[in-house]
Design a protein around this motif. Sequence first.
Motif, PDB file in Angstrom:
ATOM      1  N   MET A   1       0.848  -1.177   0.000  1.00 49.64           N
ATOM      2  CA  MET A   1       0.000   0.000   0.000  1.00 49.64           C
ATOM      3  C   MET A   1       0.893   1.241   0.000  1.00 49.64           C
ATOM      4  N   LYS A   2       0.760   2.060  -1.021  1.00 47.23           N
ATOM      5  CA  LYS A   2       1.538   3.303  -1.095  1.00 47.23           C
ATOM      6  C   LYS A   2       0.895   4.364  -0.216  1.00 47.23           C
ATOM      7  N   GLN A   3       1.754   5.148   0.413  1.00 51.11           N
ATOM      8  CA  GLN A   3       1.307   6.229   1.278  1.00 51.11           C
ATOM      9  C   GLN A   3       1.811   7.564   0.738  1.00 51.11           C
ATOM     10  N   LYS A   4       1.020   8.599   0.976  1.00 50.84           N
ATOM     11  CA  LYS A   4       1.444   9.961   0.635  1.00 50.84           C
ATOM     12  C   LYS A   4       1.459  10.757   1.931  1.00 50.84           C
ATOM     13  N   MET A   5       2.619  11.326   2.254  1.00 53.51           N
ATOM     14  CA  MET A   5       2.778  12.123   3.462  1.00 53.51           C
ATOM     15  C   MET A   5       3.142  13.543   3.100  1.00 53.51           C
ATOM     16  N   VAL A   6       2.536  14.473   3.800  1.00 50.64           N
ATOM     17  CA  VAL A   6       2.897  15.874   3.639  1.00 50.64           C
ATOM     18  C   VAL A   6       3.386  16.357   5.000  1.00 50.64           C
ATOM     19  N   LEU A   7       4.624  16.835   5.027  1.00 48.56           N
ATOM     20  CA  LEU A   7       5.249  17.300   6.254  1.00 48.56           C
ATOM     21  C   LEU A   7       5.647  18.763   6.101  1.00 48.56           C
ATOM     22  N   LYS A   8       5.356  19.563   7.103  1.00 49.38           N
ATOM     23  CA  LYS A   8       5.768  20.966   7.077  1.00 49.38           C
ATOM     24  C   LYS A   8       7.086  21.074   7.838  1.00 49.38           C
ATOM     25  N   VAL A   9       8.112  21.557   7.151  1.00 49.62           N
ATOM     26  CA  VAL A   9       9.450  21.640   7.726  1.00 49.62           C
ATOM     27  C   VAL A   9       9.907  23.096   7.696  1.00 49.62           C
ATOM     28  N   ALA A  10      10.486  23.551   8.803  1.00 47.42           N
ATOM     29  CA  ALA A  10      11.014  24.919   8.882  1.00 47.42           C
ATOM     30  C   ALA A  10      12.317  24.977   8.092  1.00 47.42           C
ATOM     31  N   MET A  11      12.251  25.539   6.882  1.00 49.36           N
ATOM     32  CA  MET A  11      13.429  25.637   6.013  1.00 49.36           C
ATOM     33  C   MET A  11      13.654  27.099   5.650  1.00 49.36           C
ATOM     34  N   LYS A  12      14.827  27.621   5.975  1.00 44.27           N
ATOM     35  CA  LYS A  12      15.112  29.037   5.773  1.00 44.27           C
ATOM     36  C   LYS A  12      15.842  29.337   4.472  1.00 44.27           C
ATOM     37  N   CYS A  13      16.513  28.312   3.919  1.00 45.09           N
ATOM     38  CA  CYS A  13      17.345  28.565   2.745  1.00 45.09           C
ATOM     39  C   CYS A  13      17.299  27.383   1.785  1.00 45.09           C
ATOM     40  N   GLN A  14      17.913  27.555   0.636  1.00 45.16           N
ATOM     41  CA  GLN A  14      17.943  26.507  -0.381  1.00 45.16           C
ATOM     42  C   GLN A  14      18.730  25.292   0.107  1.00 45.16           C
ATOM     43  N   LYS A  15      19.772  25.523   0.880  1.00 50.49           N
ATOM     44  CA  LYS A  15      20.570  24.427   1.418  1.00 50.49           C
ATOM     45  C   LYS A  15      19.733  23.565   2.372  1.00 50.49           C
ATOM     46  N   CYS A  16      18.873  24.197   3.150  1.00 49.82           N
ATOM     47  CA  CYS A  16      17.986  23.464   4.062  1.00 49.82           C
ATOM     48  C   CYS A  16      16.991  22.614   3.275  1.00 49.82           C
ATOM     49  N   ARG A  17      16.479  23.153   2.181  1.00 50.98           N
ATOM     50  CA  ARG A  17      15.540  22.402   1.331  1.00 50.98           C
ATOM     51  C   ARG A  17      16.219  21.171   0.738  1.00 50.98           C
ATOM     52  N   ALA A  18      17.445  21.348   0.272  1.00 50.90           N
ATOM     53  CA  ALA A  18      18.196  20.230  -0.302  1.00 50.90           C
ATOM     54  C   ALA A  18      18.464  19.167   0.760  1.00 50.90           C
ATOM     55  N   GLN A  19      18.803  19.595   1.964  1.00 50.55           N
ATOM     56  CA  GLN A  19      19.052  18.659   3.063  1.00 50.55           C
ATOM     57  C   GLN A  19      17.785  17.891   3.418  1.00 50.55           C
ATOM     58  N   ALA A  20      16.636  18.580   3.450  1.00 48.27           N
ATOM     59  CA  ALA A  20      15.371  17.924   3.770  1.00 48.27           C
ATOM     60  C   ALA A  20      15.024  16.864   2.718  1.00 48.27           C
ATOM     61  N   LEU A  21      15.224  17.188   1.447  1.00 49.29           N
ATOM     62  CA  LEU A  21      14.956  16.228   0.383  1.00 49.29           C
ATOM     63  C   LEU A  21      15.888  15.025   0.491  1.00 49.29           C
ATOM     64  N   LYS A  22      17.143  15.271   0.822  1.00 50.37           N
ATOM     65  CA  LYS A  22      18.125  14.193   0.954  1.00 50.37           C
ATOM     66  C   LYS A  22      17.751  13.259   2.103  1.00 50.37           C
ATOM     67  N   VAL A  23      17.387  13.826   3.252  1.00 53.36           N
ATOM     68  CA  VAL A  23      17.003  13.022   4.416  1.00 53.36           C
ATOM     69  C   VAL A  23      15.772  12.179   4.099  1.00 53.36           C
ATOM     70  N   ALA A  24      14.784  12.779   3.441  1.00 50.49           N
ATOM     71  CA  ALA A  24      13.562  12.051   3.097  1.00 50.49           C
ATOM     72  C   ALA A  24      13.842  10.940   2.086  1.00 50.49           C
ATOM     73  N   ALA A  25      14.684  11.215   1.101  1.00 46.67           N
ATOM     74  CA  ALA A  25      14.980  10.227   0.057  1.00 46.67           C
ATOM     75  C   ALA A  25      15.753   9.032   0.602  1.00 46.67           C
ATOM     76  N   GLU A  26      16.513   9.219   1.678  1.00 44.92           N
ATOM     77  CA  GLU A  26      17.307   8.134   2.250  1.00 44.92           C
ATOM     78  C   GLU A  26      16.479   7.141   3.052  1.00 44.92           C
ATOM     79  N   GLN A  27      15.234   7.493   3.382  1.00 42.98           N
ATOM     80  CA  GLN A  27      14.394   6.592   4.159  1.00 42.98           C
ATOM     81  C   GLN A  27      14.025   5.356   3.355  1.00 42.98           C
ATOM     82  N   GLN A  28      13.915   4.234   4.048  1.00 44.00           N
ATOM     83  CA  GLN A  28      13.567   2.979   3.399  1.00 44.00           C
ATOM     84  C   GLN A  28      12.113   3.007   2.934  1.00 44.00           C
ATOM     85  N   GLY A  29      11.870   2.606   1.687  1.00 48.26           N
ATOM     86  CA  GLY A  29      10.522   2.523   1.142  1.00 48.26           C
ATOM     87  C   GLY A  29      10.072   3.748   0.371  1.00 48.26           C
ATOM     88  N   VAL A  30      10.877   4.804   0.334  1.00 49.33           N
ATOM     89  CA  VAL A  30      10.499   6.043  -0.355  1.00 49.33           C
ATOM     90  C   VAL A  30      10.688   5.883  -1.868  1.00 49.33           C
TER      91      VAL A  30
END
Length: 75
Positions: A1-30
Amino acid sequence: MKQKMVLKVAMKCQKCRAQALKVAAEQQGVSSVGLEGNEKEKVVVIGDGIDVVKLTTNLRKKVGTTEIISLAEQK
């Protein structure tokens, strides 16, 4: 069963956005990660069997304040 999650993350800069995407992509099952919202403050994660608590905890540790906005089954 595929899940869709929407998370609100406090991101101040482009580097923070890239880090958030990297952390999320590293999770198992994504299979897909993206940004939404006017200021790109929402991380959208789609996958199968993702541990949302672990994902949220990792984002809080590595990026900043994170809250779960929605968690739904992907059709």
